[in-house]
Design a protein around this motif. Structure first.
Motif, PDB file in Angstrom:
ATOM      1  N   GLU A  58       0.679  -0.687  -0.420  1.00  0.00           N
ATOM      2  CA  GLU A  58      -0.202  -0.150  -0.003  1.00  0.00           C
ATOM      3  C   GLU A  58       0.396   1.535  -0.043  1.00  0.00           C
ATOM      4  OE1 GLU A  58      -3.008  -0.180  -0.472  1.00  0.00           O
ATOM      5  OE2 GLU A  58      -3.271   0.836  -0.808  1.00  0.00           O
ATOM      6  N   SER A  59       1.444   0.960   0.940  1.00  0.00           N
ATOM      7  CA  SER A  59       2.946   2.094   0.511  1.00  0.00           C
ATOM      8  C   SER A  59       3.817   2.557  -0.493  1.00  0.00           C
ATOM      9  CB  SER A  59       3.704   2.568   2.097  1.00  0.00           C
ATOM     10  OG  SER A  59       3.678   2.431   3.635  1.00  0.00           O
ATOM     11  N   GLY A  60       3.750   1.217  -0.930  1.00  0.00           N
ATOM     12  CA  GLY A  60       4.784   1.381  -2.147  1.00  0.00           C
ATOM     13  C   GLY A  60       3.759   1.529  -3.565  1.00  0.00           C
ATOM     14  N   HIS A  61       2.466   1.418  -3.431  1.00  0.00           N
ATOM     15  CA  HIS A  61       1.707   1.939  -4.258  1.00  0.00           C
ATOM     16  C   HIS A  61       1.322   3.410  -4.552  1.00  0.00           C
ATOM     17  CE1 HIS A  61       0.646  -2.092  -5.253  1.00  0.00           C
ATOM     18  NE2 HIS A  61       2.143  -2.155  -5.727  1.00  0.00           N
ATOM     19  N   ARG A  62       1.510   3.949  -2.904  1.00  0.00           N
ATOM     20  CA  ARG A  62       0.984   4.874  -2.909  1.00  0.00           C
ATOM     21  C   ARG A  62       2.328   6.001  -2.952  1.00  0.00           C
ATOM     22  NH1 ARG A  62      -4.250   5.865  -0.077  1.00  0.00           N
ATOM     23  NH2 ARG A  62      -4.868   4.370   0.184  1.00  0.00           N
ATOM     24  N   ALA A  63       3.177   5.152  -3.125  1.00  0.00           N
ATOM     25  CA  ALA A  63       4.746   6.305  -3.460  1.00  0.00           C
ATOM     26  C   ALA A  63       4.409   6.343  -5.172  1.00  0.00           C
ATOM     27  CB  ALA A  63       5.820   6.157  -2.877  1.00  0.00           C
ATOM     28  N   ALA A  64       3.857   5.549  -5.726  1.00  0.00           N
ATOM     29  CA  ALA A  64       4.434   5.088  -7.224  1.00  0.00           C
ATOM     30  C   ALA A  64       2.683   6.353  -7.625  1.00  0.00           C
ATOM     31  CB  ALA A  64       3.438   4.095  -8.120  1.00  0.00           C
ATOM     32  N   GLN A  65       1.917   6.620  -7.393  1.00  0.00           N
ATOM     33  CA  GLN A  65       0.912   7.671  -7.643  1.00  0.00           C
ATOM     34  C   GLN A  65       1.094   8.852  -7.048  1.00  0.00           C
ATOM     35  OE1 GLN A  65      -2.355   6.356  -4.782  1.00  0.00           O
ATOM     36  NE2 GLN A  65      -3.354   4.644  -6.181  1.00  0.00           N
ATOM     37  N   ILE A  66       2.059   9.725  -6.185  1.00  0.00           N
ATOM     38  CA  ILE A  66       2.412  10.745  -5.873  1.00  0.00           C
ATOM     39  C   ILE A  66       3.293  11.173  -7.078  1.00  0.00           C
ATOM     40  CG2 ILE A  66       3.580  12.197  -4.210  1.00  0.00           C
ATOM     41  CD1 ILE A  66       2.252  10.565  -2.163  1.00  0.00           C
ATOM     42  N   ARG A  67       3.606  10.338  -7.137  1.00  0.00           N
ATOM     43  CA  ARG A  67       5.188  10.911  -8.790  1.00  0.00           C
ATOM     44  C   ARG A  67       4.932  11.044  -9.485  1.00  0.00           C
ATOM     45  NH1 ARG A  67       7.618   5.815  -7.590  1.00  0.00           N
ATOM     46  NH2 ARG A  67       9.475   5.957  -6.697  1.00  0.00           N
ATOM     47  N   ARG A  68       3.255  10.545 -10.206  1.00  0.00           N
ATOM     48  CA  ARG A  68       2.616  10.558 -11.403  1.00  0.00           C
ATOM     49  C   ARG A  68       1.129  12.121 -10.894  1.00  0.00           C
ATOM     50  NH1 ARG A  68      -0.959   5.595 -13.503  1.00  0.00           N
ATOM     51  NH2 ARG A  68      -1.163   7.737 -14.568  1.00  0.00           N
ATOM     52  N   ALA A  69       1.607  12.452  -9.740  1.00  0.00           N
ATOM     53  CA  ALA A  69       0.893  13.524  -9.519  1.00  0.00           C
ATOM     54  C   ALA A  69       0.446  14.541 -11.090  1.00  0.00           C
ATOM     55  CB  ALA A  69       1.436  14.355  -8.259  1.00  0.00           C
ATOM     56  N   GLU A  70       1.390  15.415 -11.391  1.00  0.00           N
ATOM     57  CA  GLU A  70       1.635  16.156 -12.683  1.00  0.00           C
ATOM     58  C   GLU A  70       0.824  15.704 -13.472  1.00  0.00           C
ATOM     59  OE1 GLU A  70       5.365  17.540 -12.965  1.00  0.00           O
ATOM     60  OE2 GLU A  70       4.302  18.785 -14.976  1.00  0.00           O
ATOM     61  N   GLU A  71      -0.016  15.124 -13.681  1.00  0.00           N
ATOM     62  CA  GLU A  71      -0.215  14.312 -14.797  1.00  0.00           C
ATOM     63  C   GLU A  71      -2.123  14.529 -14.686  1.00  0.00           C
ATOM     64  OE1 GLU A  71      -1.183   9.898 -15.873  1.00  0.00           O
ATOM     65  OE2 GLU A  71       0.743   9.901 -15.630  1.00  0.00           O
ATOM     66  N   PHE A  72      -2.428  14.073 -13.242  1.00  0.00           N
ATOM     67  CA  PHE A  72      -3.329  14.919 -13.490  1.00  0.00           C
ATOM     68  C   PHE A  72      -3.344  16.092 -12.281  1.00  0.00           C
ATOM     69  CE2 PHE A  72      -2.937  10.313 -12.410  1.00  0.00           C
ATOM     70  CZ  PHE A  72      -3.682  10.151 -13.155  1.00  0.00           C
ATOM     71  N   GLY A  73      -2.786  16.907 -12.885  1.00  0.00           N
ATOM     72  CA  GLY A  73      -2.717  18.486 -12.665  1.00  0.00           C
ATOM     73  C   GLY A  73      -2.931  18.633 -11.327  1.00  0.00           C
ATOM     74  N   LEU A  74      -2.040  18.183 -10.496  1.00  0.00           N
ATOM     75  CA  LEU A  74      -1.226  18.657  -8.935  1.00  0.00           C
ATOM     76  C   LEU A  74      -0.137  18.552  -8.657  1.00  0.00           C
ATOM     77  CD1 LEU A  74      -3.361  15.138  -7.741  1.00  0.00           C
ATOM     78  CD2 LEU A  74      -4.390  16.869  -7.884  1.00  0.00           C
ATOM     79  N   LYS A  75      -0.007  19.532  -8.003  1.00  0.00           N
ATOM     80  CA  LYS A  75       1.237  20.135  -7.767  1.00  0.00           C
ATOM     81  C   LYS A  75       2.149  19.190  -5.897  1.00  0.00           C
ATOM     82  CE  LYS A  75       1.625  25.034  -9.391  1.00  0.00           C
ATOM     83  NZ  LYS A  75       1.805  23.882 -10.911  1.00  0.00           N
ATOM     84  N   ALA A  76       2.689  17.998  -6.555  1.00  0.00           N
ATOM     85  CA  ALA A  76       2.952  17.312  -4.835  1.00  0.00           C
ATOM     86  C   ALA A  76       4.745  16.638  -5.787  1.00  0.00           C
ATOM     87  CB  ALA A  76       2.307  15.865  -5.220  1.00  0.00           C
ATOM     88  N   ASP A  77       5.253  16.878  -4.903  1.00  0.00           N
ATOM     89  CA  ASP A  77       6.720  16.276  -4.891  1.00  0.00           C
ATOM     90  C   ASP A  77       6.963  14.722  -3.635  1.00  0.00           C
ATOM     91  OD1 ASP A  77       7.825  17.606  -7.316  1.00  0.00           O
ATOM     92  OD2 ASP A  77       7.920  19.431  -5.526  1.00  0.00           O
ATOM     93  N   PHE A  78       7.419  14.068  -4.677  1.00  0.00           N
ATOM     94  CA  PHE A  78       7.748  12.685  -3.515  1.00  0.00           C
ATOM     95  C   PHE A  78       9.158  12.478  -2.946  1.00  0.00           C
ATOM     96  CE2 PHE A  78       9.401   8.311  -3.398  1.00  0.00           C
ATOM     97  CZ  PHE A  78       8.937   7.748  -2.427  1.00  0.00           C
ATOM     98  N   HIS A  79       8.856  13.098  -1.196  1.00  0.00           N
ATOM     99  CA  HIS A  79      10.402  13.556  -1.070  1.00  0.00           C
ATOM    100  C   HIS A  79      10.941  11.748   0.037  1.00  0.00           C
ATOM    101  CE1 HIS A  79       9.452  17.258  -1.658  1.00  0.00           C
ATOM    102  NE2 HIS A  79       8.572  17.301  -1.318  1.00  0.00           N
TER     103      HIS A  79
END
Ligand SMILES: Cc1cc2nc3c(=O)[nH]c(=O)nc-3n(C[C@H](O)[C@H](O)[C@H](O)COP(=O)(O)OP(=O)(O)OC[C@H]3O[C@@H](n4cnc5c(N)ncnc54)[C@H](O)[C@@H]3O)c2cc1C
Length: 477
Positions: A58-79
């Motif tokens: 669940e953690s791994g997959h949420r990290a993968a989603q955060i990395r794609r944030a821009e594609e959905f018009g969202l500003k979030a960076d994976f730190h």
């Protein structure tokens, strides 16, 4: 010394199969004892299997989603991932699940004995108690449900290099920069998906040509392509040669397409399979046969070669999956009750027609019933239809267009005999077909079942419609 207690049904192992069997046996009115030999109570699924692995994923997959944030018009960076926090979350959840299971086992509905059991004759166990001392337990019927343990292969340098088993991965707070996974079965691939998600460089080394052996090759190929697109490197058709240490790193040396190759990484995850846990059970004193691979031999009624001793779960297989362990345990308990009532002629048999399988990689994979390969091996006359997620509205909206669904029906009556999904929420989507198959639905019936729009589930209507049309066309000649 007083006579040992005699129970109607004695269960060895309080995991998924053992707990389900004990509960069912109590409902059947039997006097039951469960003997659990583990340091902790809960069984593999809760302590070191399904639940902790899905928590990490669940953690791994949420990290993968955060990395794609821009594609959905969202500003979030994976730190980056916080290993200790991920482990802490897992520990809290597992402590909760295990605590609940312990309460259930200690509820007083059956005797719960903490210790390791071994047969001294077909009706007697000697239990080495965790609290010290020994206890003799006698039974009129028994269930072997002692599960499985890691199967080690002979490989030079393996032990010295210090590889991580699934138990270690699930209890580690360290996220390595690079990791090599030995084995591309469900567990190896889930760990590959987890580590890739949290940012490790991942290499998977597999002996056979196909990753995830149990599924059709088109499903396996699609999974490999999807995982490779997330940066996971695969070597298939390999022969492992040795493991070495090179400074801070570990090296796997293997043969690939006739050439000796090597890969270095901070960690190696050993995921080359498990074997039934039967070593100290004294099965020879119970007259219980095992296969050359060490599985307890059990028939469809879950009886071993000694008819009053049953087996369920990983200890006998043939599918090392929780819902099957539970189903086998319940059947064994009901059959034990029938034996004790003198109804040996009416034992029920397990039916694997609806066998399910799921892998929680990103994307997920799931299967129900027969694969096309299994249907072909059985000489069944079947046809299949496939529909891709990249042509399905809801998947496009979700940005999850990898993979496909496939339906397999028997040519004679168009009844569904199997299905597979590789793609978003595969492990959830497959259940629609499980229900359809349970009630003997045809592809036409599935196609005309209402589906809400827009949902992922709607995708089943396309292959179902195609198969129903094909069936009609064939019928009309
Ligand atoms: C990493 C991982 C992930 C998995 N993920 C999934 C998944 O997502 N879905 C799924 O369906 N399956 C999954 N599995 C498989 C699943 O966990 C097993 O198939 C299932 O838990 C087996 O249940 P069981 O009752 O046969 O054995 P267990 O749950 O292992 O129970 C056996 C019990 O017997 C006890 N025991 C052993 N020897 C003795 C003895 N001599 N005397 C008394 N007690 C003894 C043990 O302590 C243990 O508690 C996973 C497995 C692993 C390793």
């Amino acid at each position: 010394m007083s006579d040992p207690e005699t129970y109607d049904f004695v269960v060895l192992g309080g995991g998924s199969a053992g707990f389900a069997a004990a509960t069912t046996a109590v409902q059947q009115g039997l006097r039951v004892a469960v003997i659990e030999g583990g340091e902790e109570v809960g069984g593999l699924c809760i302590l070191r299997g399904c639940m902790p692995s899905k928590t990490l994923l669940e953690s791994g997959h949420r990290a993968a989603q955060i990395r794609r944030a821009e594609e959905f018009g969202l500003k979030a960076d994976f730190h980056g991932a916080d290993g200790p926090e991920i482990l802490d979350r897992k520990r809290r959840l597992i402590a909760d699940f295990a605590g609940y299971r312990k309460q259930q086992l200690e509820s007083g509905k059956f005797a719960f004995i903490r210790g390791r059991a071994r047969f001294t004759d077909p009706h007697t166990l000697q239990v080495e108690l965790q609290a010290g001392g020994e206890q003799t337990v006698r039974g009129r019927t028994f269930l072997l449900a002692t599960g499985s343990e890691i199967r080690w292969v002979e490989l030079p340098g393996l032990r010295e290099a210090g590889v991580r088993t699934s138990d270690d991965v699930l209890d580690s707070d360290r996220i390595p920069k690079s990791v090599i996974i030995l084995g591309a079965g469900p567990t190896g691939l889930e760990f590959a998906s987890y580590y890739a998600g949290v940012g490790s460089e991942v290499t998977v080394i597999q002996r056979g040509a196909q990753i995830l052996r149990g599924v059709d090759h088109d499903v396996s190929d699609a999974l490999r392509e999807a995982l490779a697109s997330r940066g996971i490197l695969f070597f298939t058709k390999t022969v492992l040669k040795r493991i070495e240490r090179t400074g801070e790193l570990k090296r796997v040396v293997f043969e690939h397409e006739g050439v000796e190759c090597s890969v270095d990484a901070e960690e190696i995850v050993y995921s080359l399979g498990r074997k039934p846990a039967i070593a100290s059970l004294g099965l020879e004193h119970g007259g219980v046969e095992v296969t050359p691979h060490g599985s307890v031999v059990a028939n469809g009624s879950q009886q071993t070669s000694t008819p009053h001793i049953f087996a369920a779960g990983d200890v006998c297989g043939p599918y090392e999956i929780v819902h099957i362990a539970i189903q086998q345990g319940e059947i064994a308990a009901r059959n034990a009750a029938r034996l004790l009532r003198g109804e040996a002629a009416t034992l029920e048999e397990i039916d694997y027609r609806l066998k399910l399988f799921a892998v929680f990689t990103l994307p997920q994979v799931a299967n129900v019933g027969l694969t096309l390969r299994e249907a072909t091996d059985l000489d069944l006359n079947v046809m299949e239809a496939v529909y891709p997620f990249n042509d399905h509205g809801k998947s496009m909206v979700r940005g999850e267009t990898e993979g496909f669904v496939k339906l397999i029906v028997s040519i004679g009556d168009c009844k569904i005999v199997g299905a597979a999904v590789i793609g978003p929420e595969a492990a959830e989507l497959i259940h629609e077909v499980v229900v359809a198959m349970r009630f003997g639905a045809t592809a036409g019936e599935l196609a005309t079942t209402p589906h809400y729009h827009p949902t992922l589930s709607e995708i089943w209507q396309y292959p179902a419609e195609a198969l129903a049309c094909e069936f009609e066309a064939r019928r009309k000649g």
